[in-house]
Scaffold this active site. Structure first.
Site, PDB file in Angstrom:
ATOM      1  N   ASP A   1       0.848  -1.303  -0.119  1.00 34.66           N
ATOM      2  CA  ASP A   1       0.093  -0.016  -0.118  1.00 34.66           C
ATOM      3  C   ASP A   1       0.921   1.246  -0.022  1.00 34.66           C
ATOM      4  OD1 ASP A   1      -3.032   0.902   0.372  1.00 34.66           O
ATOM      5  OD2 ASP A   1      -1.881   1.811   1.849  1.00 34.66           O
TER       6      ASP A   1
ATOM      7  N   GLU B   1      14.935 -14.200   0.086  1.00 30.08           N
ATOM      8  CA  GLU B   1      15.137 -15.501   1.138  1.00 30.08           C
ATOM      9  C   GLU B   1      13.979 -16.417   0.660  1.00 30.08           C
ATOM     10  OE1 GLU B   1      15.649 -14.808   5.313  1.00 30.08           O
ATOM     11  OE2 GLU B   1      16.600 -12.957   4.824  1.00 30.08           O
TER      12      GLU B   1
HETATM   13  C1  BGC Z   1      -5.487   2.055  -0.336  1.00 30.79           C
HETATM   14  C2  BGC Z   1      -6.836   2.838   0.115  1.00 30.79           C
HETATM   15  C3  BGC Z   1      -6.407   3.344   1.801  1.00 30.79           C
HETATM   16  C4  BGC Z   1      -5.115   4.202   1.471  1.00 30.79           C
HETATM   17  C5  BGC Z   1      -4.549   4.492   2.720  1.00 30.79           C
HETATM   18  C6  BGC Z   1      -4.478   3.210  -0.443  1.00 30.79           C
HETATM   19  O1  BGC Z   1      -4.076   3.684  -1.607  1.00 30.79           O
HETATM   20  O2  BGC Z   1      -5.756   1.808  -1.413  1.00 30.79           O
HETATM   21  O3  BGC Z   1      -7.779   2.245   0.193  1.00 30.79           O
HETATM   22  O4  BGC Z   1      -7.559   4.182   2.030  1.00 30.79           O
HETATM   23  O5  BGC Z   1      -4.135   3.560   0.691  1.00 30.79           O
HETATM   24  O6  BGC Z   1      -4.076   3.311   3.399  1.00 30.79           O
END
Ligand code: BGC
Ligand code: MG
Length: 548
Positions: free
Chosen positions: A214, A274
């Protein structure tokens, strides 16, 4: 044609370790996939019960959005325990069962690591905020107020307002790029990096095949806390935030996209190495430099394997020319990198609605995406052609939508439950009241209804995925654009001796098709009618093969 049998055992192994290159990944938003315990919220047990369906699509992997312990203010993207499953979704042993069954069915499992920020309920943050001297005092990004009490600089939160939240306990501000309940972890601190790598190792040891990372370009901030410069109004670009959001008014030079990230990604990759075959796809959200950053992070073989692209997630329907331009620019910008393309996800309006597509147009676009050089992410429900659901303000869950309503309605309209059956008000998703209403107009598009129809969109997705999987050139081949008529996207994909020409008529009129010089045979196993002589019908596609 290259096949596993003609390779030496070592090369076959190497090819297998590269499974992610050209893989099709099916994204599951667990809250909305299938409820198995009657609480109106999807869960791991529900996913387990649907794995045969997922395997039947012909995808290579699933990416499961966060299911970790969380107060759920951002529906799991606010993690309070990185090493456990939220009771709402199940238990660690449910997760183990999910991985075991997926692997048996030949599906790899990617999980969604949210390393840039945690929940404010994470014990790390509780400790960090207590005072300026505790062992974790530097684990988040703390800064003093300006002499007039205002925040340290002009950085903005994507979810609205300043990126700084005052904390009366520590008498300092802390940084958050999203909700104030999602404090930003300070990856300049090596102990924080170690803790996050330890989390990563925990899941690798549990058997996951990789990660969706993310907000990967938000990991580091400028330690001097310099102000972001303003963008000229004509340069504001809303690919990662809606136009109504002033986040688009800045050039994000200092709050993200920092060069220190490269070294952290190298540490991350050494850990992945790993575990042979383990991979990561980084979500790069940046309206100005997105493609350059994707190139930087996915090249060199020492950082992430690929980056998730925002190019096709924005509002306007991409023309054939725009698609060709993006693909060509990617080749030039990231010759050594790897993209992962998507039209939909849990953050954006579903693409048939966003682009106003008829079903015929939808098929042509999907076929084009599945033929591009790169990997592909499909978002649950797109195989059914689900439209964006209209969610009433009273039913809204997403804080982002509540904040910017009504100009931007948030992300609930793409997160409503999956529809499995037509003869059930909740689409077979749950026996209870679903956490977001099932859209009535989705019911006739259920899996059960479409499985009975060889001509349904679902059947089309299956056929198109099978066609792609059978063409090594479409999966792993290189790419060259072929100039075509207006509104027609044409390109060549080559892998070893296998060459495939791909032509998509992205207009509602017939167009003339010109194949490049060579001895081409039209692929009759592609899920499109054969061209009529030299003419390709509206929203048609032609694939032709030449094997030297
Ligand atoms: C996720 C979102 C989230 C954000 C914060 C993003 O890009 O896909 O759903 O709200 O990151 O974590
Ligand atoms: Mg449930």
């Amino acid at each position: 044609m290259t096949s596993m049998e003609t390779l030496s055992p070592n090369m076959a192994l190497a090819q297998d370790l590269d499974w992610w290159r050209g893989a099709v990944i099916y994204q599951i938003y667990p809250r909305s996939y299938q409820d198995s315990n009657g609480d109106g919220i999807g869960d791991l047990g529900g996913i387990i019960s649907r794995l045969e369906y997922i395997a039947s699509l012909g995808v290579d992997a699933i990416w499961i959005s966060p299911f970790f312990t969380s107060p759920m203010l951002d529906f799991g993207y606010d993690v309070s325990d990185y090493k456990d499953v939220d009771p709402m979704f199940g238990t660690l042993s449910d997760f183990d069962a999910l991985v075991a069954k997926a692997h048996k069915l030949g599906i790899k499992v990617l999980i969604d690591l949210v390393l840039s920020h945690s929940s404010d309920q994470h014990p790390w943050f509780a400790e960090s905020r207590a005072n300026k001297t505790n062992a974790k005092s530097d684990w988040y990004v703390w800064a003093d107020a300006k002499p007039d009490g205002s925040p340290p600089n002009n950085w903005l939160s994507i979810f609205g307002g300043p990126a700084w939240q005052w904390d009366g306990e520590r008498m300092q501000y802390y940084l958050h790029n999203f909700l104030k309940e999602q404090p930003d972890l300070n990856l300049h601190n090596a102990e924080v990096q170690d803790a996050l790598l330890d989390v990563t190792r925990f899941w690798l040891e549990r058997g996951v095949d990789g990660f969706r990372l993310d907000t990967i370009n938000f990991y580091f901030h400028d330690q001097d806390l310099r102000n972001n410069p303003a963008l000229a109004p004509e340069d504001r670009n809303s690919t990662i935030a809606p136009a109504v959001n002033p986040y688009n008014w800045q050039e994000h030079l200092y709050d993200k996209n920092r060069p220190e990230n490269l070294d952290f990604l190298r540490r991350f990759r050494s850990l992945l190495n790993e575990f042979p075959g383990a991979m990561a796809v980084g979500e790069v959200g940046d309206a100005q430099r997105g493609m350059e950053i994707q190139a930087e992070y996915s090249s060199g073989g020492d950082k992430v394997q690929m980056c998730y692209s925002f190019e096709f997630l924005s509002g306007e329907r991409p023309s054939a020319e725009f698609l060709g331009d993006v693909l060509t620019r990617f080749e030039a910008t990231a010759p050594d990198g790897w993209a992962c393309w998507a039209f939909s996800n849990h953050d954006v309006e579903r693409y048939p609605t966003r682009w106003g597509l008829s079903e015929a147009a939808n098929r042509a676009y999907v076929a084009a995406m599945m033929s591009m050089r790169g990997s592909v992410c499909l978002y649950q429900g797109e195989e059914l052609g689900l439209s964006e659901a209209d969610v009433d303000f009273d039913d809204l869950q997403d804080p982002y939508g509540i904040r910017f309503w009504p100009k931007f309605k948030g992300r609930d309209g793409c997160r409503t439950p999956m529809v499995w059956q037509s003869d059930n008000g909740n689409g077979g998703f749950t026996d209870a009241k679903p956490w977001l209403p099932v859209a009535a107009e989705h019911l006739n598009k259920s899996v059960a209804a479409q499985e009975q129809d060889d001509d349904s969109l679902l059947s089309f997705y299956r056929r198109m995925l099978a066609f792609r999987a059978a063409q090594p050139a479409l999966v792993k081949g290189n790419f060259a654009l072929i100039p075509g008529a207006d509104g027609v996207l044409s390109f060549l994909r080559c892998y070893g001796d296998a060459r495939v020409v791909c032509i998509f008529n992205l207009t509602d009129e017939p167009k003339e098709v010109a194949l490049p010089a060579g001895n081409w045979t039209i692929c009759t196993d592609a899920p499109f009618p054969a061209p009529d002589g030299q003419l390709i019908g509206p929203w048609g596609a032609v694939f032709a093969k030449e094997e030297a």
